[in-house]
Write a protein that holds these residues in place. Structure first.
Motif, PDB file in Angstrom:
ATOM      1  N   VAL A   1       0.839  -1.192   0.000  1.00  0.00           N
ATOM      2  CA  VAL A   1       0.000   0.000   0.000  1.00  0.00           C
ATOM      3  C   VAL A   1       0.875   1.244   0.000  1.00  0.00           C
ATOM      4  CG1 VAL A   1      -1.566   1.383   1.421  1.00  0.00           C
ATOM      5  CG2 VAL A   1      -2.053  -1.046   1.044  1.00  0.00           C
TER       6      VAL A   1
ATOM      7  N   GLY B   1      -2.886  -7.577  -2.357  1.00  0.00           N
ATOM      8  CA  GLY B   1      -2.522  -7.790  -0.955  1.00  0.00           C
ATOM      9  C   GLY B   1      -2.772  -9.188  -0.444  1.00  0.00           C
TER      10      GLY B   1
ATOM     11  N   SER C   1     -10.132  -6.974   5.107  1.00  0.00           N
ATOM     12  CA  SER C   1      -8.738  -6.565   5.236  1.00  0.00           C
ATOM     13  C   SER C   1      -8.208  -6.780   6.649  1.00  0.00           C
ATOM     14  CB  SER C   1      -8.588  -5.088   4.844  1.00  0.00           C
ATOM     15  OG  SER C   1      -9.487  -4.281   5.569  1.00  0.00           O
TER      16      SER C   1
ATOM     17  N   GLU D   1      -3.229  -6.273   4.039  1.00  0.00           N
ATOM     18  CA  GLU D   1      -3.615  -5.259   3.069  1.00  0.00           C
ATOM     19  C   GLU D   1      -4.564  -5.843   2.030  1.00  0.00           C
ATOM     20  OE1 GLU D   1       0.471  -2.554   3.269  1.00  0.00           O
ATOM     21  OE2 GLU D   1       0.150  -3.921   1.585  1.00  0.00           O
TER      22      GLU D   1
ATOM     23  N   SER E   1      -8.476  -1.561   1.609  1.00  0.00           N
ATOM     24  CA  SER E   1      -7.593  -0.718   2.433  1.00  0.00           C
ATOM     25  C   SER E   1      -6.739   0.197   1.565  1.00  0.00           C
ATOM     26  CB  SER E   1      -6.710  -1.589   3.335  1.00  0.00           C
ATOM     27  OG  SER E   1      -5.805  -2.383   2.585  1.00  0.00           O
TER      28      SER E   1
END
Length: 459
Positions: free
Chosen positions: A190, A219, A236, A240, A244
């Motif tokens: 992220v 993720g 989430s 991740e 998110s």
């Protein structure tokens, strides 16, 4: 003396980013790009190899770049073939119906794989020095994924950019060769994606297009536990996720859209729908290839979904985010598809009335499970089903457009007189025809006054 490089970029937006990365490295090394391939010291053809049509296009470009080098082109010009075709066929050109044949192969000076895009400069030096073998730079597998600081020169308009948030694919779709070419799914962090997005917004980009083979799997490849039920409220909690990531991107100050492309239906969650509905910057638009609605066909395609699952997902999307435009694609003529299966698809299209739909005729690809299946349909049957589906969709598209008349829209002005709404992705969807006075690269508020087959007219 500076090396002049010409580049032909084919295929999807994911391939375009690979081209942008190569150009970024070339520019950093002091090499110059030229739009006139005949004047280049080196020409790179970045190929696609997803279906037969893309292979034909790639081969035509390769032959065009390799033919007549001694006369029409700069003397001793070098040709490098990059991208999916190079990776898939490991330094050979595939034989497809209508191709000129293998006699042209020796004119290719080097093939590079998908992991070599950041090494393009030393590859060119070796090729220019005559030190390289054609397949020297190919790797059997691919593991590369770009980062926020990977050198890159954008080829899109200043106001719109693609961000590759992941690479590769873990899905077992029987018709698709991409996992064998691009490798296993691997996500960026992220933090990495947000840093790239922040820089792009700072540069004035108004539209951030998130892409990968499956953006909804973002993720999840790093989760240590089994993924939760897609229907759960929070997806989430174990690491991740695309939800998110969208929340972090939405917090970046500025006036811009975030557009979500290439989502797989199997990984949509209530949390993702809720995140889009509550966001300030995420465009009310999703690209979600469904491929079919017949459960029998979805099972044969190994899509990890069923007809009931898809119907329920679309219902949840429209309840959770009522103003969200949904773009999807379907395959007709898949092995074993009956007229009953096809009629179920037509009924689904008529009842669901998606905002944008693409129809593809099944393409038999060597190396896929579907290629070995029984029940392959004739080209005539596939063409007939394609035509009937497109006739329906053209009518539905016109009816959709007419429902927009009188509505106010916010558009991003793409070029003089041409805008795109939240429901229109760059290069693949329709446009909104607007007054030419609006500045390019800026948002404008308009009122729809008319509708054409796929486009809107506004003032």
């Amino acid at each position: 003396m500076s090396v002049k490089v010409g580049l032909v970029s084919l295929g999807c937006a994911k391939n375009l980013i690979d081209s942008e990365i190569m150009i970024g490295h070339l520019a950093k090394a002091g090499m110059t790009m030229t739009a006139n391939a005949a004047d280049a010291d080196v020409v790179i053809v970045n190929t696609c190899s997803f279906i037969d049509a893309s292979k034909h296009e790639a081969l035509e470009a390769i032959y065009e770049m390799s033919d007549g080098k001694a006369t029409a082109r700069k003397k001793n010009q070098k040709l490098i073939v990059a991208g999916c075709m190079s990776q898939r066929y490991q330094g050979a050109l595939p034989v497809v119906e209508g191709a000129k044949g293998q006699v042209e192969l020796p004119k290719v000076d080097a093939f590079i794989g998908l992991d070599q895009v950041t090494n393009i400069v030393p590859v060119i030096h070796k090729v220019m020095g005559g030190e390289a073998g054609m397949t020297e730079f190919l790797a059997k597998t691919t593991t590369f994924i770009p980062d926020y600081d990977t050198p890159r020169f954008r080829l899109t308009p200043k106001h719109s950019a693609y961000i590759k948030i992941a690479e590769g694919c873990n899905h077992p779709c029987t018709f698709c060769i991409i996992p064998r070419i691009r490798g296993r799914h691997r996500s960026r962090t992220v933090e990495s994606v947000v840093k790239e997005a922040q820089q792009l917004v700072k540069e004035g980009v108004k539209e951030l297009n998130l892409i990968s083979q499956d953006t909804t799997y973002f993720g999840m490849d790093r989760w240590t536990e089994e993924r939760p039920n897609p229907r759960s409220k929070v997806d989430s909690s174990k690491g991740e996720s695309i939800a998110s990531l969208l929340r972090e991107l939405d917090a970046i100050p500025g006036d811009y859209w975030i557009r979500l492309l290439y989502t797989h239906p199997a990984h949509w969650s209530d949390e993702l729908i809720e995140t889009i509905a509550r966001s300030k910057h995420v465009a009310r638009y999703v690209d979600i290839p469904l491929q079919h609605i017949s459960s029998k066909m979805l099972t044969a395609m190994q899509r990890e979904t069923s007809g009931d699952y898809i119907r329920d997902l679309i219902r949840r999307m429209r309840v959770g985010a009522p103003d969200m435009a949904i773009r999807t694609t379907f395959i007709v003529g898949f092995p074993g598809e009956t007229e009953e299966d096809f009629q179920e698809l037509l009924a689904f299209l008529a009842a669901t009335r998606f905002d944008r739909v693409g129809i593809f005729k099944y393409s038999k690809e060597e190396g896929t499970k579907a290629a070995k299946m029984d029940g392959h349909l004739s080209d005539e049957v596939k063409a007939d089903r394609y035509d009937r589906a497109m006739t329906l969709l053209q009518r539905l598209s016109k009816e959709r457009g007419e429902r927009f008349i009188g509505r106010k829209l916010r558009v991003l002005v793409e070029s003089p007189g041409v805008g795109r709404s939240e429901g229109d992705a760059m290069d693949i969807d329709g446009i909104v025809k607007v007054p030419k006075k609006f500045p390019v690269g800026e948002f404008a508020d308009v009122t729809v006054t008319g509708a054409e087959a796929y486009d809107l007219i506004a003032k």
